[in-house]
Design an enzyme around this catalytic site. Sequence first.
Site, mmCIF file in Angstrom:
data_model
loop_
_atom_site.group_PDB
_atom_site.id
_atom_site.type_symbol
_atom_site.label_atom_id
_atom_site.label_comp_id
_atom_site.label_asym_id
_atom_site.label_seq_id
_atom_site.Cartn_x
_atom_site.Cartn_y
_atom_site.Cartn_z
ATOM 1 N N LYS A 127 -11.834 -10.558 -0.393
ATOM 2 C CA LYS A 127 -11.882 -10.104 -2.068
ATOM 3 C C LYS A 127 -12.067 -11.281 -3.593
ATOM 4 C CE LYS A 127 -8.511 -6.203 -4.430
ATOM 5 N NZ LYS A 127 -6.665 -6.153 -4.464
ATOM 6 N N SER B 67 -2.454 -2.404 -2.270
ATOM 7 C CA SER B 67 -3.225 -2.482 -2.406
ATOM 8 C C SER B 67 -4.318 -2.731 -1.591
ATOM 9 C CB SER B 67 -4.218 -3.660 -3.594
ATOM 10 O OG SER B 67 -4.016 -2.649 -4.977
ATOM 11 N N SER C 131 -6.944 -1.406 -4.370
ATOM 12 C CA SER C 131 -8.072 -1.185 -5.119
ATOM 13 C C SER C 131 -8.536 -2.321 -3.874
ATOM 14 C CB SER C 131 -7.180 -2.316 -5.894
ATOM 15 O OG SER C 131 -6.555 -3.778 -5.265
#
Lengths: 489, 476
Positions: A78, A177, A153
């Site tokens: 990420k 997330s 997210s």
Amino acid sequence: MPWINKSVYELKNALEKKEVTAVELSQSLLSHAKKHNKKINAIISFNPKLLDEAKDSDQRRATNTLKGELDGIPIVVKDMFCTKGLKTTAASKMLENFIPPYSSTVVKNLQNAGALLLGKANQDEFAMGGTNEYSYFGNCLNPWNTDYVAGGSSGGSAASVAGGFAPLALGTDTGGSVREPAHFCGVVGLKPTYGRLSRYGVISFASSLDQPGIMGKQVKDVALALQVSSSYDPKDATSANCEVPHFSKNITSNIKEKKIGLLLPENGVDKNIVEKFNAVKEILKEQGCKIVPVSFSYLSSVACVYHIIASSEASSNLARYDGVRYGYSADFSKKPAENLMDFYATSRAEAFGEEVKRRILLGTYVLSSGYYDAYYKKACQLRYLIAQEFKKILQSVDCILSPVSGGVALKVGANKDNLSKNYDHDWLTVGANLAGLPALSVPAGFSDKGLPIGLQLLSSHFQEQTILDVALNIEENLQTYKKKNSFCS
Amino acid sequence: MAVQDWQVVIGLEIHAQLSSKTKMFSSDSTEFGQEVNKNTSPTSLGLPGALPTINKKAVELGVKMGLALNCDIRKNFSFSRKNYFYPDLPKAYQISQHQDPVCEKGYLEIFFNGEFKKIAIERAHLEEDAGKSLHKEGATLVDFNRSGVPLLEIVSEAVLTSPKEAAEYSRQMRQLLLYTQVCDGNLQEGSMRCDCNISLCKPGEPWGTKVEIKNINSFKFIEKALDYEIKRQAKVLESGEKTVQETRLYDVKNNVTVSMRAKEDAHDYRYFPDPDLLSVCLEETDIQSWKKDLPELPIPKMQRFIKDYQLKPEDAFAIAQNQNFANFFEKVATQSKNFKSSYNWMVGDVLKYMNEEKKELKNLNFSSSQLAQLISLIDQEVISGKIAKLVFADMMKTGKDPEAIVEEKSLKQITDEKAILHFIEDSLKNFDKQLQEYRSGQTKLFGFFVGTTMKASEGKINPALLNKLLKQYLDK
């Protein structure tokens, strides 16, 4: 593309048996990812050095000097994790061109075990969002159906694994997330105990809630990656100074006698999910687990508590982005800044997205003098009670099974303007962050529309092994991972 | 009303840089005078993802100072974030302490105007320093070497009553910091900075609004800035106006204070516990062992010197000002057993020599026992005080034992009466005229005869004996 559906263990095996080289494997995944990324936008930047690093891995294999358990395995990270020399953006205009001079501890741990960095995953800006629609680099879409969001997210991380870009991905989980996009995309997503994985070098959203997480196609892969990533890190004051169990060696699907608490809210959960929940309940009964229903009295207030605390911390954590030392700086060449505040405000106004601004404003408000006691302090008191309640429940059961979320993946744009819906939708995941508990989303099947459904397993501090074992049992019984989406077939 | 008719109240905030080799929340060096931005890391630059960790040594130093200030030590304390934007503040918040400072409710005992006085300390808390902005050719550049350097902020109660007392309080605070080795007290390098809060009132009336003067780094300037501020505020109040709450700076060049910002644009710092750090739990055993580590502090030492070495309070205070100097004195005094003389030598010749040669005690050529030996030689009348100065000068250069120097240069006093008489006769035989004059009543020539005889003996004759024998000889 023979390698895009394989688990980490299958790939390790193939590398060992010389069925494939690390270079071939990386090349195959990279070209697959580059081709499909145009459709789902899961990756922000690809690692230009991937093939060189793969070559080094082959070199090590030839000379019998392998680094560790993941040597030659490509992973996606990420874009919240600092990667030395490789752009790290937090999916924000603010850090569009930021190249960190250092790497986060977890990325280092994985690289020290030989993992190869394929690329940096898309996400909601600064990890604020649950649909990956708040990214400066555009929406990330669901590989199972590109009309739907990947979740957030860590949308890019979940979509990368689901889309066959890489068998493993790192995400971050502040309020769900990792687990929510894992549930939306049909992959395994683990948020470890707060402190299990170092936060050093992970861009902060809300320090007391943030926890790096691991996403993978299969439970055993996640167990292995957890073991490799975990370490006590003196650079992170909240890192847990404790032994790392041998998760991958100890993992077992024998869960006889385990006590499982069932947490199924009466309202607000999609019937498709309830169906899968009940199916899994039956499986667990058959496996010899003790099943007891549990209730959680704070379900209606967890989201409020979460948003107050997360926004407070975020308002302070994101204050460092002022355009002075790095990141976006407003252009004052035509009209000079009136004063220092003008310089800050203009740079920040131009570089932060709407959702980030909203949370900064909210956090600033609830911390400001006169409101602190009514909001922030109250939220902290409630947080303590929430943690106590979990503690009480977990004294009588080994883990809690619940939905990850009330619904399956949303259509793109569905909640775009419905803030309260957006802010409430974490109600089943934020508890684990508020209490610092380990929780995992395990694939449990598909909805009538063919969208993935995951279920959440949650346990006591540092009891990741328990939820990995239960998840492995569910995986072996359902074999959901065998179903392919169009990207992987 | 004249200035002296106003009552003054002053409170001081002293920021002392803790003498730890590394920063408060990272392992960067704190070494002064390094190349710009050399002592930095992701943490002290506030890079994305960088985290703070607590420097245990800095905590220990802070607690030690708290103990020296007779404070209550909080065993569980936390760090808070103080949020505000400024170019030299890389995270846009300073990690400090808010609700639960590590040290509270103590006092510093000072010796001022011949009296002992306890100045109440409200709190002392740990925090990090900011960077430093440099303004160059229309641009502002920031040096982050100081960013994150560990500080102890020591906050007095508003109980100081004059600029002199305030300056003396900070001077003696510095002594304590040096004694405990918590801070190097280097004012030029900014190791100690002071903010003064001051307000005035007429006797029996409520205090006026307080004004803060920020960032003064010399004791003299503390006094001058406060003197100016009293005059300024008195003038404002005399004219029936009110003083505004504001922050002012002291302009050294013009000896005035100037307004920096009014409190109207006061910050809301939005303090909250720093979630990147766990709260600190101190062990009682650690606190006790740090307490044991503390040396004898200046005021107790001074009081002991008054008792043990019969020094006057002012003299004892002067000696106790500096720990090494006091220890040196004490060694000399105990070895020579002549306290008065030890004191005189220390604050006279030794200090003069140190100042002239820019030497510290540890680099002197001679030891405390050699100085004690020199004093004993005088006391035993082996040499005279005058000769002792010569021996001392030699000791400074060569570091030889005074006895050896006396031997080598045959500087022993002449106490043999026959020998002295011989000198007298020898020296006076060319001065018949003067002898005549003396004997006819010009007795002030006596000094001349002493000088001449002394000179002939190179100053070695015991002065008392010379006086006695010369008198006998002349009055024959």
